[in-house]
Design a protein around this motif. Structure first.
Motif, mmCIF file in Angstrom:
data_model
loop_
_atom_site.group_PDB
_atom_site.id
_atom_site.type_symbol
_atom_site.label_atom_id
_atom_site.label_comp_id
_atom_site.label_asym_id
_atom_site.label_seq_id
_atom_site.Cartn_x
_atom_site.Cartn_y
_atom_site.Cartn_z
ATOM 1 N N HIS A 1 0.805 -1.220 0.000
ATOM 2 C CA HIS A 1 0.000 0.000 0.000
ATOM 3 C C HIS A 1 0.834 1.265 0.000
ATOM 4 C CE1 HIS A 1 -3.544 -2.469 1.832
ATOM 5 N NE2 HIS A 1 -3.270 -2.787 0.578
ATOM 6 N N TRP B 1 2.333 2.114 -2.492
ATOM 7 C CA TRP B 1 2.010 2.610 -3.829
ATOM 8 C C TRP B 1 0.500 2.756 -3.933
ATOM 9 C CZ3 TRP B 1 5.599 -1.285 -2.998
ATOM 10 C CH2 TRP B 1 6.921 -0.951 -3.299
ATOM 11 N N SER B 2 0.057 3.666 -4.712
ATOM 12 C CA SER B 2 -1.378 3.886 -4.856
ATOM 13 C C SER B 2 -2.037 2.713 -5.559
ATOM 14 C CB SER B 2 -1.633 5.176 -5.642
ATOM 15 O OG SER B 2 -1.229 5.019 -6.995
ATOM 16 N N THR B 3 -3.349 2.621 -5.396
ATOM 17 C CA THR B 3 -4.096 1.536 -6.037
ATOM 18 C C THR B 3 -3.987 1.602 -7.553
ATOM 19 O OG1 THR B 3 -5.664 1.545 -4.192
ATOM 20 C CG2 THR B 3 -6.368 0.458 -6.219
ATOM 21 N N THR C 1 -1.537 2.923 -9.326
ATOM 22 C CA THR C 1 -0.181 2.518 -9.731
ATOM 23 C C THR C 1 -0.049 1.003 -9.720
ATOM 24 O OG1 THR C 1 0.751 4.562 -8.848
ATOM 25 C CG2 THR C 1 2.262 2.728 -9.186
ATOM 26 N N THR D 1 8.888 6.702 -6.027
ATOM 27 C CA THR D 1 7.490 6.616 -6.437
ATOM 28 C C THR D 1 7.444 6.127 -7.880
ATOM 29 O OG1 THR D 1 6.877 8.413 -4.972
ATOM 30 C CG2 THR D 1 5.330 7.856 -6.726
ATOM 31 N N GLN E 1 5.540 5.265 -11.172
ATOM 32 C CA GLN E 1 4.308 5.561 -11.886
ATOM 33 C C GLN E 1 4.406 4.987 -13.303
ATOM 34 O OE1 GLN E 1 1.538 6.886 -10.825
ATOM 35 N NE2 GLN E 1 2.255 7.423 -8.757
#
Length: 974
Positions: free
Chosen positions: A138, A140-142, A144, A331, A333
């Motif tokens: 978690h 990382w964003s959902t 991503t 991060t 992406q």
């Protein structure tokens, strides 16, 4: 509240009871299927069981990842409880399931649970540490995670479906990376409900049903019965394709869709669930035999296994730490839409290239279908088990397309020419296979110098249809080039780059048989086995193009130091003098009316000499008695379990295979058919006969015997008809008694003074216990690991006992012949059935067979000065010289050299610390073994003699043939 909780627990216990009942039923079915595999309904149940197990193995780690609830109960206690249940069930399994076997038909338990135990073990850990791992995900964003996992899964699906390549370190569904991937998928599905809600129930149901049908179909196809003959009906290979495959993409998609549907329905009516616990319980029950599998296998190093486990655990912890660090610092992406658009653009720009590759791939697949006679299961086997082999064949022909493109910068013209060439190549390959049971190999290129003769062998209608097809293809490519050709053009730099890379790729196959080269190692990794002893077999397994490439890197022999015309002239003089000296003690100027019989007794060797193995009784009593009163001893074979033709070649020519290049493991197939002239011991006789009561397709024997100058060759493939073909009880091979009768029949025919070469078949593998009504001899001790292997050995021993009886009868018949007859009788190699002995420790003993040289009563009377050797360890290359000595025949300079080698050089062989390498290039090297079975080094005098021997062998096979004339080979030295 209390009643509600009680009711909920009752439902959970009821569910668990149903699950246990289903598993027990399926387990019982699997036991019954051990005995009923050929029936229809057990086969269906077996398929259902495998599909069920595959689904569970995939679903459990996904379910653990999807469980987002912060539970109140203690996870450590739950996992401990699961482990206690697992230990109890595994202990029960130890005494109720069949042991794991190593035959072509493993026990059903091995098929069903081959990946269950590792899943159970890892999932217990995943469940225990689920919350820390989910927190890590978690970071990382959902969105991503959605983009990365979908892209990753798409690439995995594509690679697996196209090539079957084991991508990303998944190790066919058993690695920690694989389980981490499944856990991450489950975690994402549980987190990304907003995206999943956009899907309708109808869409879910449709995709799930389609995926389930595909996965079930693929699993069903993988259950198909595969039946082929690795050695042209010598050793049938019957098995089922892998029926459980959690690595299968469609099965994974089915599990993901079912999990997503369950999560969405659960969110509509929130309630507690025990999915992970139930799943691990299922794994406990499905993985029953696996924890004790190591106990069923000998030589397990528990300390090493424990150390490896600790290292893996530490490595896993390090990976988690690294991921946690990267998650805090970086991060990641991914613009999924841009990536998709980029892939779409590439496909739009280069669709002609992709189309050509697809066409070549389909043509290649079609060629395998033709090679396997249209057998669907074998084509499917190539697709599922050997997709890398198919890909290599496509890349070879595709590289030619790229080279043409680099020259012309016209893709459709290049593709058309390549497709025409490929179709012509396959057509020519099929025609050659039909005519000679052999595909096109590099030495056939010389036939291009006589195109009219080659075309004269082809049916005119085939030529006409080929020309019509070529015109159609050219017309299509011309129109495509005219209308859409400009869409696929390369700039000069790209053209040069693809030309260089394509040429380098094709040129790399010139190192295919160099055992230290990268190319050789990569070909080994994709399971490329050239099968030099049977080129047709190699083409079926590897494809016509790869088999052709396998034969490019063939070097007969390295040039010995000092090789020249002057050196060979001096050598001929020296051995002419030595021959004159030897001939002073010999009587006969030629073989005259004497007969000589070479008997290669298939897989014959005294089993009582196998280290650590005891045999009840004496199955070969007559042979032991005969060896006491004749030239006899042990022969050092160059093979174990195979390589028959290599021993035959050495015996007939007097040349040692150890002197040849490692890229030439099978002279019969790779050398003899392409020599302008050969010389063998049968050339000393007025008439020579070959007898082989089996197919003559292996080892190119029909071509070889013709090249060797045999007048007759009796075999089962259109040769001279064999008279005696009786078999023993249910054995599929012609008996040795019949083979010996065939020899006697031909010895009695005119003219006399014959050479006979017999290669028997009675004791060729396999050794099924049903062959003979009763096996009277039993074994104990080392030499086998399982009861099946013990039974095979005992069947083999019963077979050589029948050989012993036939041999006694035959020798008595030979003594009644009026023609002087000498017999060189030897076993070619040990059978490959002694699985309990390490070759590195017992290599010499596992390469020693029996031999004797016997003179019948008429020969003993004729040859008063015959020379005999007692209890010698020799190589098969020594037999020709030893036979002439026993026949009291004067020698030529060539046989003077061979006599000196037999007297002064220890038995010579390829290294005996490994198995036979007649299927592919070997490491090379030479072993010299003395009469006591000890490896020795040559003295300076022996080295000089052996160097002379190498010079002669090189000259006769790969050199300038300075000595390939009668004055050196046949005429007696004076």
């Amino acid at each position: 509240m209390f009643s509600s909780l009680k009711q909920k627990r009752g439902q959970q216990l009821g569910t668990l009871f149903v699950v246990l009942t289903i598993i027990c039923f399926l387990g019982t079915a699997s036991q019954l299927l051990t005995h009923l595999q050929e029936a229809t309904w057990p086969f269906i149940l077996w398929w259902i069981l495998k599909t069920f197990v595959s689904t569970v193995v995939l679903w459990v780690p996904i379910a653990i990842g999807a469980n987002q609830q912060q539970r109140q109960f203690n996870r450590q206690i739950v996992v401990l409880t699961l482990w206690i249940i697992g230990i109890i069930t595994f202990t029960w399994a130890k005494f109720t399931t069949q042991p794991v076997t190593t035959t072509a038909q493993p026990s059903p338990e091995l098929y069903v649970v081959q990946q269950v135990f590792i899943t159970w073990l890892v999932c217990s850990g995943l469940y225990l540490f689920a919350h820390p791992l989910q927190k890590l995900c978690h970071r990382w964003s959902t969105i991503t995670r959605r983009h990365w996992l979908i892209s990753f899964s798409f690439i995995f699906f594509l690679i697996n479906l196209i090539s079957g390549y084991d991508a990303f370190g998944f190790h066919r569904g058993t690695s920690l990376i694989w389980f981490s991937y499944l856990f991450a998928l489950g975690d994402w599905l549980a987190s990304d409900q907003r995206w999943l809600k956009n899907w309708s129930n109808r869409r879910y149901a449709g995709l799930t049903i389609i995926s389930l049908l595909f996965s079930s179909l693929i699993t069903w196809l993988n259950m198909n019965h595969v039946d082929y003959s690795p050695h042209s009906d010598l050793t049938p290979n019957t098995h089922y394709l892998l029926g459980i495959n959690p690595y299968q993409p469609f099965l994974l998609l089915t599990c993901l869709l079912m999990t997503a549907w369950f999560l969405r329905e659960r969110n509509k009516k929130p309630k507690e669930h025990l999915l992970p616990i139930t799943g691990i319980l299922l794994l406990n029950l499905l993985g029953l035999p696996m924890i004790f599998t190591p106990l069923l296998l000998p030589h397990v190093n528990w300390q090493l296994s424990l150390l490896i486990g600790v290292i893996i655990a530490a490595a896993f912890a390090g990976i988690l730490t690294l991921i946690n660090f990267l998650g805090n610092k970086i991060t990641w992406q991914l613009n999924y839409r841009n990536l998709f658009n980029r892939l779409k653009q590439i496909c739009q720009n280069f669709w002609p290239v992709l189309l050509t590759f697809l066409i070549l791939w389909l043509i290649t697949l079609g060629s395998f279908a033709i090679l396997w006679g249209g057998k669907f299961t074998m084509v499917q086997w190539m697709l599922t088990e050997r997709p890398k082999i198919i890909t290599v064949n496509v890349l070879i022909i595709f590289a030619i397309t790229l080279i043409l493109m680099a020259i012309t910068n016209r893709w459709w013209v290049s593709s058309g020419i390549t497709i025409l060439f490929y179709l012509g190549w396959l057509d020519a390959s099929i025609l050659k296979i039909a005519a000679r049971n052999e595909p096109i190999i590099p030495t056939d290129i010389s036939t291009l110098t006589a195109p009219s003769e080659m075309l004269g062998m082809v049916n005119k209608w085939v030529i006409i249809f080929t020309l019509i097809g070529a015109i159609i293809i050219i017309a299509i490519c011309w129109q495509l080039e005219k209308h859409v050709g400009k869409s696929c053009r390369f700039n000069p730099i790209v053209r040069i780059a693809i030309a260089v890379l394509s040429c380098a790729y094709l040129f790399s196959f010139s190192f295919a048989n160099h055992s230290n080269s990268i190319v050789y190692k990569q070909l080994q990794n994709i399971d490329d086995t050239p099968y030099f002893y049977s080129q047709l077999r190699g083409a079926k397994m590897n494809g016509t193009l790869l088999q052709f490439a396998n034969n490019i890197d063939v070097h007969v022999m390295n040039k010995p130091k000092g090789y020249s015309a002057a050196t060979m002239k001096d050598l001929a003089k020296r051995y002419s003098k030595l021959g004159a000296k030897i001939n002073q003690n010999r009587t006969h100027n030629s073989v005259g009316k004497q007969n000589l019989v070479f008997v290669l007794s298939e897989s014959y060797s005294d089993p009582s000499r196998v280290p650590g193995m005891k045999v009840s009784g004496n199955p070969i009593a007559y042979l032991h008695q005969l060896k006491k009163h004749s030239t006899s001893g042990l022969m050092l074979s160059s093979g174990y379990g195979g390589g028959t033709a290599n021993m035959e070649y050495q015996a007939l020519t007097g040349l040692s295979i150890a002197n040849f290049s490692p890229t030439l493991p099978t002279p019969y197939s790779q050398l003899v058919p392409y020599q302008k002239r050969t010389f063998t011991i049968n050339n000393l006789f007025n008439y020579s006969i070959g007898i082989h009561p089996f197919s003559a397709n292996l080892y190119s024997r029909k071509t070889v015997y013709k090249k060797f100058g045999f007048n007759k060759f009796y075999h089962f493939n259109g040769g001279d008809k064999i008279t005696y073909t009786q078999k023993i009880q249910r054995s599929p091979r012609v008996s040795d008694d019949s083979a010996y009768k065939e020899v006697t029949l031909n010895l009695k025919r005119q003219p006399h003074g014959k050479f006979v070469q017999l290669a028997t078949m009675q004791n060729h593998m396999p050794y099924e216990p049903t062959y003979y009504a009763k096996n009277n001899y039993h074994v104990s001790g080392k030499g086998f690991k399982t009861a099946d292997q013990k039974a095979q050995i005992e069947t083999y021993i019963q077979g050589i006992h029948y050989t012993d009886q036939a041999l006694k009868k035959w020798i008595n018949q030979l003594d009644k012949l009026k023609q002087p007859t000498t017999v060189v009788w030897y076993g070619d190699h040990l059978p490959g059935i002694y699985h309990g002995l390490p070759m590195g420790k017992y290599g010499t003993q596992l390469h020693e067979t029996d031999y004797f040289i016997y003179s019948n009563a008429a020969a003993r009377k004729t040859n008063q000065n015959r020379l005999t050797w007692q209890h010698r360890l020799v190589g098969p290359n020594n037999f020709a010289a030893m036979a002439l000595a026993q026949m009291d025949v004067k020698v030529s300079p060539y046989y003077a050299l061979l006599t000196k080698v037999a007297e002064d050089i220890p038995a010579t062989s390829l290294p005996t610390n490994g198995t036979a390498k007649n299927n592919s290039a070997h490491q090379g090297g030479t072993d010299f073994v003395n009469a006591r079975g000890k490896h020795v080094k040559l003295t300076p005098q022996q080295k000089k003699l052996f160097h002379d021997y190498q010079l002669v062998q090189y000259d006769l096979t790969a050199g300038h043939h300075y000595l390939l004339k009668d004055s050196f080979l046949k005429q007696i030295a004076k």
